[in-house]
Design an enzyme around this catalytic site. Sequence first.
Site, short mmCIF file in Angstrom:
data_model
loop_
_atom_site.label_atom_id
_atom_site.label_comp_id
_atom_site.label_asym_id
_atom_site.label_seq_id
_atom_site.Cartn_x
_atom_site.Cartn_y
_atom_site.Cartn_z
N LEU A 45 0.74 -1.12 -0.31
CA LEU A 45 -0.10 -0.05 -0.08
C LEU A 45 0.87 1.23 0.03
CD1 LEU A 45 -2.64 -1.16 2.76
CD2 LEU A 45 -2.92 -1.02 0.28
N SER A 46 0.42 2.40 -0.14
CA SER A 46 1.06 3.57 -0.35
C SER A 46 1.71 3.85 0.92
CB SER A 46 0.31 4.87 -0.68
OG SER A 46 -0.99 4.91 0.07
N GLU A 47 0.97 3.57 2.03
CA GLU A 47 1.44 3.68 3.58
C GLU A 47 1.16 2.33 4.26
OE1 GLU A 47 1.94 7.94 2.09
OE2 GLU A 47 0.15 6.89 2.19
N THR A 48 1.84 2.21 5.31
CA THR A 48 1.70 1.23 6.52
C THR A 48 2.05 1.65 7.65
OG1 THR A 48 1.79 -0.70 5.11
CG2 THR A 48 2.05 -0.99 7.35
N HIS A 77 -3.48 10.84 5.25
CA HIS A 77 -4.30 9.81 5.13
C HIS A 77 -3.85 8.65 6.38
CE1 HIS A 77 -2.57 6.51 2.68
NE2 HIS A 77 -3.72 5.77 3.09
#
Length: 276
Positions: A45-48, A77
């Site tokens: 994902l774009s961020e974790t 987000h």
Amino acid sequence: MSAYEFRQVDVFTNEPLLGNPVAVVHGADGLTDEQMAAFARWTNLSETTFLLTPTDPAADYRLRIFTVSGELPFAGHPTLGSAHAWLEAGGKPKGASLVQECGVGLVELRSDDRIAFAAPELRRGGEVDEDTLGAIANGLQIERGDIKDARWCDNGPGWVGVMLADAEAVLAVTPDHAALGSHKVGLVGRYPEGSECAVEVRAYFPADGVAFEDPVTGSLNAALGQWLAGSQLPEAYVASQGTAMRRKGRVHVERVGDQVWVGGDTLTTIHGTVEV
């Protein structure tokens, strides 16, 4: 190998699968930096994010934010999604507002109708040099004259905010991702007065040297709000983002005095455990 509570939260939407997902690992104090980075690469994902015990007594929790290629000091987000996960898991703020500790320091959040974070101070603002704007225009495959205004909007990730003529122009952009290279670009263009949303936003973020489009981006919208809210846009407005990716992100931006707040709806789409 240990089990950790896990949530995947959709952010900036009240409908499943139309926002921007973030993976959230609870109680992650036992994980090493290498394990966090490996899990972030695995989720893709774009961020974790990883919720940890705070080191600052003023904070309710500490948050570490990883992309597939490294750690970020702040991102919007993931901040909203992680706050949602922490509250849903039974977290109780110490004071009237929720306080997150992360790489940029302490970030205040409020949770009324929807969770919102106080935009952190810009690390870099002001006008953008012509060489950078020329390179960005080349990467976006537009003319330099199509850029109507631009500002550094760096609150951690390093965004350059670029204003185009209108929302239609923003949606028409077909970038050369490789040519954008390391530039982190946020496009913004107005919708006609009376529309559901004030502006359309798009965000391009490099991963391993190649840019990709982010569905809905809190940090960028925070910095755009610091630039535009109360000047070129109303003090409170809603930004649309993700349209070009068949998402329906809605970002609520509000300036209260000198402080800009960025909020959005959040909902959990996956809840379980992860073994790391």
